[in-house]
Design a protein around this motif. Sequence first.
Motif, PDB file in Angstrom:
ATOM      1  N   SER A 107      10.721  14.537  -3.403  1.00 52.23           N
ATOM      2  CA  SER A 107      10.355  14.921  -2.086  1.00 52.23           C
ATOM      3  C   SER A 107       9.003  14.813  -1.890  1.00 52.23           C
ATOM      4  CB  SER A 107      10.709  16.210  -2.008  1.00 52.23           C
ATOM      5  OG  SER A 107      12.280  16.874  -2.096  1.00 52.23           O
ATOM      6  N   ILE A 108       8.190  14.864  -2.890  1.00 49.78           N
ATOM      7  CA  ILE A 108       6.955  14.830  -3.014  1.00 49.78           C
ATOM      8  C   ILE A 108       6.528  13.387  -2.715  1.00 49.78           C
ATOM      9  CG2 ILE A 108       4.539  14.985  -3.847  1.00 49.78           C
ATOM     10  CD1 ILE A 108       5.746  17.401  -5.337  1.00 49.78           C
ATOM     11  N   ALA A 109       7.004  12.327  -3.335  1.00 57.99           N
ATOM     12  CA  ALA A 109       6.813  11.026  -3.184  1.00 57.99           C
ATOM     13  C   ALA A 109       7.205  10.711  -1.699  1.00 57.99           C
ATOM     14  CB  ALA A 109       7.740  10.038  -4.251  1.00 57.99           C
ATOM     15  N   GLN A 155       0.872  -1.055  -0.071  1.00 57.85           N
ATOM     16  CA  GLN A 155       0.013   0.086  -0.036  1.00 57.85           C
ATOM     17  C   GLN A 155       0.831   1.291  -0.015  1.00 57.85           C
ATOM     18  OE1 GLN A 155      -3.315  -0.644   2.488  1.00 57.85           O
ATOM     19  NE2 GLN A 155      -4.089   1.622   2.268  1.00 57.85           N
ATOM     20  N   ILE A 156       1.895   1.341   0.628  1.00 48.37           N
ATOM     21  CA  ILE A 156       2.805   2.438   0.765  1.00 48.37           C
ATOM     22  C   ILE A 156       3.499   2.606  -0.907  1.00 48.37           C
ATOM     23  CG2 ILE A 156       4.954   3.193   1.720  1.00 48.37           C
ATOM     24  CD1 ILE A 156       4.202   1.752   4.363  1.00 48.37           C
ATOM     25  N   ASN A 203       7.274  11.138 -13.809  1.00 47.39           N
ATOM     26  CA  ASN A 203       7.350  10.225 -12.889  1.00 47.39           C
ATOM     27  C   ASN A 203       8.921   9.638 -12.950  1.00 47.39           C
ATOM     28  OD1 ASN A 203       4.813  10.618 -12.759  1.00 47.39           O
ATOM     29  ND2 ASN A 203       4.100   8.610 -13.279  1.00 47.39           N
ATOM     30  N   GLY A 204       9.993  10.460 -13.029  1.00 46.11           N
ATOM     31  CA  GLY A 204      11.410  10.166 -13.018  1.00 46.11           C
ATOM     32  C   GLY A 204      11.675   9.310 -11.542  1.00 46.11           C
ATOM     33  N   LEU A 258       3.741   5.584  -6.036  1.00 47.59           N
ATOM     34  CA  LEU A 258       3.487   5.739  -7.062  1.00 47.59           C
ATOM     35  C   LEU A 258       2.254   6.591  -7.857  1.00 47.59           C
ATOM     36  CD1 LEU A 258       4.085   1.672  -8.072  1.00 47.59           C
ATOM     37  CD2 LEU A 258       5.502   3.971  -8.601  1.00 47.59           C
ATOM     38  N   MET A 259       1.304   7.119  -6.710  1.00 43.79           N
ATOM     39  CA  MET A 259       0.239   7.952  -7.025  1.00 43.79           C
ATOM     40  C   MET A 259       0.851   9.339  -6.717  1.00 43.79           C
ATOM     41  SD  MET A 259      -3.316   6.102  -5.963  1.00 43.79           S
ATOM     42  CE  MET A 259      -2.726   5.345  -4.299  1.00 43.79           C
ATOM     43  N   SER A 260       2.013   9.491  -6.262  1.00 42.37           N
ATOM     44  CA  SER A 260       2.287  10.972  -6.118  1.00 42.37           C
ATOM     45  C   SER A 260       2.378  11.768  -7.222  1.00 42.37           C
ATOM     46  CB  SER A 260       3.715  10.926  -5.147  1.00 42.37           C
ATOM     47  OG  SER A 260       4.812  10.188  -5.867  1.00 42.37           O
ATOM     48  N   PRO A 261       2.272  13.127  -7.149  1.00 46.17           N
ATOM     49  CA  PRO A 261       2.343  13.959  -8.558  1.00 46.17           C
ATOM     50  C   PRO A 261       3.691  14.279  -8.740  1.00 46.17           C
ATOM     51  CG  PRO A 261       1.619  15.266  -6.573  1.00 46.17           C
ATOM     52  CD  PRO A 261       1.729  13.700  -6.145  1.00 46.17           C
TER      53      PRO A 261
END
Length: 175
Positions: free
Chosen positions: A95-97, A29-30, A44-45, A35-38
């Motif tokens: 960082s967002i991921a 789930q984590i 998606n690098g 993988l859903m982070s913008p």
Amino acid sequence: MKTFHDLAKNRRSIRKYLEKSIEKEKIDQILQTALMSPASKRTNGWEFIVVENKEMLKKLSECREFGSKLVADAPLAIVIVADPSKSDVWYEDASIASTFIQLQAEDLGLGSCWVQVHNREKNDKETAEDYVKNLLAIPQNLRVLNMVAIGYKNEDRKPYDEEKLQYDKIHWEKF
Ligand SMILES: Cc1cc2nc3c(=O)[nH]c(=O)nc-3n(C[C@H](O)[C@H](O)[C@H](O)COP(=O)(O)O)c2cc1C
């Protein structure tokens, strides 16, 4: 009901973990959340390296003199890597991921801590990034931002107190 505000309030860096492995469903789930982070322009690098091997966690914990030792006692670390040729803002994307990973971990009742790799030294001869790249066979063209250590909490941290937030940081209309 737990709200997003509760999650933000209760998430604190956790650096001590129980000796208990994390269930596969929780790890999955984590990773789905990561993988859903913008990411900028949906490039998606980022890439995520999941480490559970105790010896490897110990080695990763030695990437810096201070600030990374906690990784040795975590049952899991996710190393966040990005490809600068895919995104000129790879640092922001990664960082967002990382933040998504930390908030998802908190939502699952797990503690986590960001451990910085980028811009940090292992010693005066080697960067933390080169050391981690070598350990995990990360291709030279990729960059390592950090690792997020995750585990069941073995310390109590106080939630943030809304009364004591730095409201003077907020500027309306003009600085
Ligand atoms: C960019 C960044 C780098 C960080 N690097 C480390 C680190 O290398 N080691 C560590 O123990 N904590 C690290 N942290 C965790 C911060 O120390 C922590 O988030 C901050 O003190 C606020 O505490 P809190 O997370 O409990 O709210 C880092 C956090 C961020 C956002």
